[in-house]
Each structure stands twice: as C-alpha cells, then as structure tokens.
Design an enzyme around this catalytic site. Sequence first.
Site, short mmCIF file in Angstrom:
data_model
loop_
_atom_site.label_atom_id
_atom_site.label_comp_id
_atom_site.label_asym_id
_atom_site.label_seq_id
_atom_site.Cartn_x
_atom_site.Cartn_y
_atom_site.Cartn_z
NE ARG A 271 -4.15 -1.60 0.21
CZ ARG A 271 -4.16 -2.90 -0.07
NH1 ARG A 271 -3.07 -3.48 -0.54
NH2 ARG A 271 -5.26 -3.61 0.10
CB SER B 169 -8.32 -1.06 4.37
OG SER B 169 -8.69 -2.31 3.89
CD GLU C 123 -4.81 2.16 2.01
OE1 GLU C 123 -4.00 2.58 1.17
OE2 GLU C 123 -6.00 2.02 1.78
N1 EPU Z 1 -11.25 -10.17 10.46
C1 EPU Z 1 -11.71 -9.97 11.74
N2 EPU Z 1 -12.71 -9.06 11.93
C2 EPU Z 1 -13.23 -8.34 10.91
C3 EPU Z 1 -12.75 -8.56 9.60
C4 EPU Z 1 -11.74 -9.48 9.41
O1 EPU Z 1 -11.26 -10.60 12.69
O2 EPU Z 1 -14.11 -7.51 11.16
C5 EPU Z 1 -10.18 -11.15 10.25
C6 EPU Z 1 -10.65 -12.19 9.23
O3 EPU Z 1 -11.17 -13.28 9.88
C7 EPU Z 1 -9.42 -12.51 8.45
C8 EPU Z 1 -8.49 -11.33 8.64
O4 EPU Z 1 -9.07 -10.49 9.62
O5 EPU Z 1 -8.79 -13.64 8.99
C9 EPU Z 1 -8.24 -10.57 7.37
O6 EPU Z 1 -9.46 -10.07 6.85
P1 EPU Z 1 -9.71 -9.87 5.28
O7 EPU Z 1 -9.46 -11.13 4.54
O8 EPU Z 1 -11.05 -9.23 5.12
O9 EPU Z 1 -8.57 -8.91 4.78
P2 EPU Z 1 -7.88 -7.62 5.41
O10 EPU Z 1 -6.47 -7.95 5.74
O11 EPU Z 1 -8.72 -7.05 6.50
C10 EPU Z 1 -6.90 -6.73 3.17
C11 EPU Z 1 -6.88 -5.43 2.43
C12 EPU Z 1 -8.17 -5.21 1.68
C13 EPU Z 1 -8.36 -6.37 0.71
C14 EPU Z 1 -8.35 -7.68 1.50
C15 EPU Z 1 -8.37 -8.87 0.56
C16 EPU Z 1 -5.39 -3.96 3.64
C17 EPU Z 1 -5.25 -2.76 4.53
N3 EPU Z 1 -6.63 -4.33 3.35
O12 EPU Z 1 -7.91 -6.61 4.16
O13 EPU Z 1 -8.02 -4.02 0.92
O14 EPU Z 1 -9.56 -6.25 -0.02
O15 EPU Z 1 -7.14 -7.79 2.28
O16 EPU Z 1 -7.14 -8.99 -0.06
O17 EPU Z 1 -4.38 -4.51 3.22
C18 EPU Z 1 -8.40 -1.68 0.85
O18 EPU Z 1 -7.19 -1.55 0.72
O19 EPU Z 1 -9.19 -0.68 0.90
C19 EPU Z 1 -8.97 -3.01 1.02
C20 EPU Z 1 -10.26 -3.23 1.23
#
Ligand code: EPU
Length: 360
Positions: free
Chosen positions: A185, A259, A355
Amino acid sequence: MPPPVYYTNCNSAAAPDGIPVPLFLPNFDLQHLNTLGVPVKAQFYVSVTSEEELLEALRYARNEKLPLFILGGGSNIVLCDDLPGLVVHIRLQGKTLVAEDNEFVWLRVAAGENWHELVEYCLDFHYWGLENLSLIPGSVGAAPIQNIGAYGVELKDVFEELTAIDIRSGLPVTFTRDSCEFGYRDSIFKGRLRDQYLITAVTFKLHKQPHLVLSYPALREALAAHADDAITPRQVSQVICEIRRNKLPDPAQIPNVGSFFKNPVIPATQYESLRANHPQLVAYPVDDQQVKLAAAWLIDNAGWRGQVCGPVAVHGQQALVLTNPGHAKGHEVVALAEKIQLSVFEKYGVALEPEPRFYP
Ligand code: EPU
C-alpha cells in the site's frame, strides 16, 4: 486487437484560437467527489479531460499562485477541511494497446478511467491479470499511488510503467516499476515525491493466457468446489465481487474509503509474545524477521466492530472499514480513527497507520 478508445472533450469552452479552455469553478462542493461523502468545498475546481486542459490548469494555478490538489476517484482521501487553491479533477480517458508478443499485451490506460470498468474491459478482451483486483473503487491514475492490492495480487504485479507530469515544470516523465518504489500500500508518490507529480496514464503488462492467483484463503474457500484447471478468470472476478459485496460497504450507498488502516508489520519476536497472550491473532509471515497482522482482527477484538459513534461508525462486516453515513466532517472520522488507534495500542502495543491520505 481492440481499437483504441478516445472520448471527446465535454467540459471545455473553445478559445478563439481553438485551444480548449477548461472552466474554473469557484467555491465548488466536493461532497459527491470523495467516497467518504465529507462535505467540503474547493476554493476553485476544474475538471480536465485532455492533456492540453491539464497543462492549462497547471499554468492557471502557477499564475494565480494557487496550491494544487489532484483529485482522482476520491476513494482514498480524507478531506479534513475546505481545500484552498485549485482542485484538478483528472478525467483523462482512453485505452490503447501499445504492444504485444506471444505471451503479453501492453495496455496504456489514461489516468481518469474507472478502475473496475478497466477490469471488466480486460475480462471482455481476454487480457488477464487484473481479475483479483475486481471492484476496487477509484481511478486508474490513483492505483499506483498506494499500489492497490487484494486477494493475493498487487498493482505492481501487472505494472509496466506510468507517465506523469512534473507539477513544477509541466514536463512529462516516465516512471518504471523500479522507480515507483512500490511497497505494501505504498509507492514513491506517497513518500519522497508526494504531491510533486500528476499521473496521466498507466501501462499494464497483461497475460494472453489465464494466469490465476488463487492463494488467498477466502478465495480458495469460495472456489473449493471447482478443480483448479476448470476455473476461469471471469469466475475469479465474480467470486471476488461477491466476497467484496458481502464484506465491504458500497461507497455509493454507505460512504467509506475501504480499509482505513494498513495491516501493521511487526518484528517476529513481538508477534511471538503477542501470540502467547492472544492465540487467535490472525497474521501472515512477511519474511524470517517480520510478520503482518490483520488490523481488522485487532480492531474487532478490541471491541470496535459495529460501533456507532454519532455520525460515523465501524462497519459491522469488516472492522477495518470506517463509514460516514451521516456525512460528518473529516475531523469527526479522524477522531474515531484516533480512538481506535489508541485502544488497539493500549491492548496490543501495536500502532495502526492510516491507509488513506489526509488533506489539507
Ligand atoms: N477479520 C476480523 N474481523 C473483521 C474482519 C476481518 O477478525 O471484522 C479477520 C478475518 O477473519 C481474516 C483477517 O481479519 O482472517 C483478514 O481479513 P480480510 O481477509 O477481510 O482482509 P484484510 O487484511 O482485513 C486486506 C486489504 C483489503 C483487501 C483484502 C483482501 C489492507 C489494509 N486491506 O484486508 O483491501 O480487499 O485484504 O485482499 O491490506 C483496501 O485496501 O481498501 C482493502 C479493502
């Protein structure tokens, strides 16, 4: 090979010598041009649909000594107050196939094109590689700035080069993948060269044969019923659109910037001691020394998911997303973000870094 697509200029008054002159609008409301729906005004606003108009806008700002703000899709910015100076809304359009060989096509796309419409276009023409980046809000020109990423793919994986204009000199410059210094990012345009260049077009290097990336756990799970060799890029795109629609609020319905925080990268030793107290902690190895934590998990387990704080809220399906249903001012969103940062730091000793970019 698809024909290059060009759109006509629709926002210009013609000057006597035929050079289009963009319209500079004073005291312009930006609420509908930032996906957080923050009600702020630009001192002056101009929408540019050609490079001539863009250069004219830069000249105008220079002559009038107005600070510049470059606006793309408005999906990764927090506007904390009215913007002094000139807001230049980049609406350059056009896609051109610039080269191809047996394996790849090189597609040059103007900065003002909508990101997801580009993904759809590439699926239609069988240019593969963007499917995991389906449904990300924003414009093509903004995508390299934070090296957009999702479901195991980052922009840098499909990036060849970009063209930009040096704001001070008005001269065009080309940036290769290395010179963009892409990180998680992150890019040189968020750091050392912040607000110094205006991206006008991005060239993508895309596969002619499907090249699927199915490693992301949520994607694997959703496609578990299918054999890998039977999965098509369009299916991947559809599944990702479904996952995103289920978890992430549509900014057109509920204002948000995706995010709100980066997933923090911490030393492996710190991770080990954290995990001893929080065995459920979600984390991904970066290398031998570092681990990336799921910020969503930290925020969720600090009790924030679904919390409503006046006009702003933490999304109920994804704790990493702050929403602004009440169209609050930017500083109210920032105040909630700061409370979350403090509470996560107090509970886990981990600092969350925002972010999106904050302005002014
Ligand atoms: N989780 C929680 N609580 C929540 C949501 C998620 O505990 O409310 C846990 C989930 O169980 C999962 C982990 O957190 O194990 C990761 O969640 P998720 O797969 O939704 O991905 P993320 O790391 O939260 C990142 C990116 C997103 C992207 C997704 C999919 C960043 C900052 N965010 O989110 O990007 O869509 O992975 O690749 O890297 C963005 O940049 O705006 C964005 C949405």
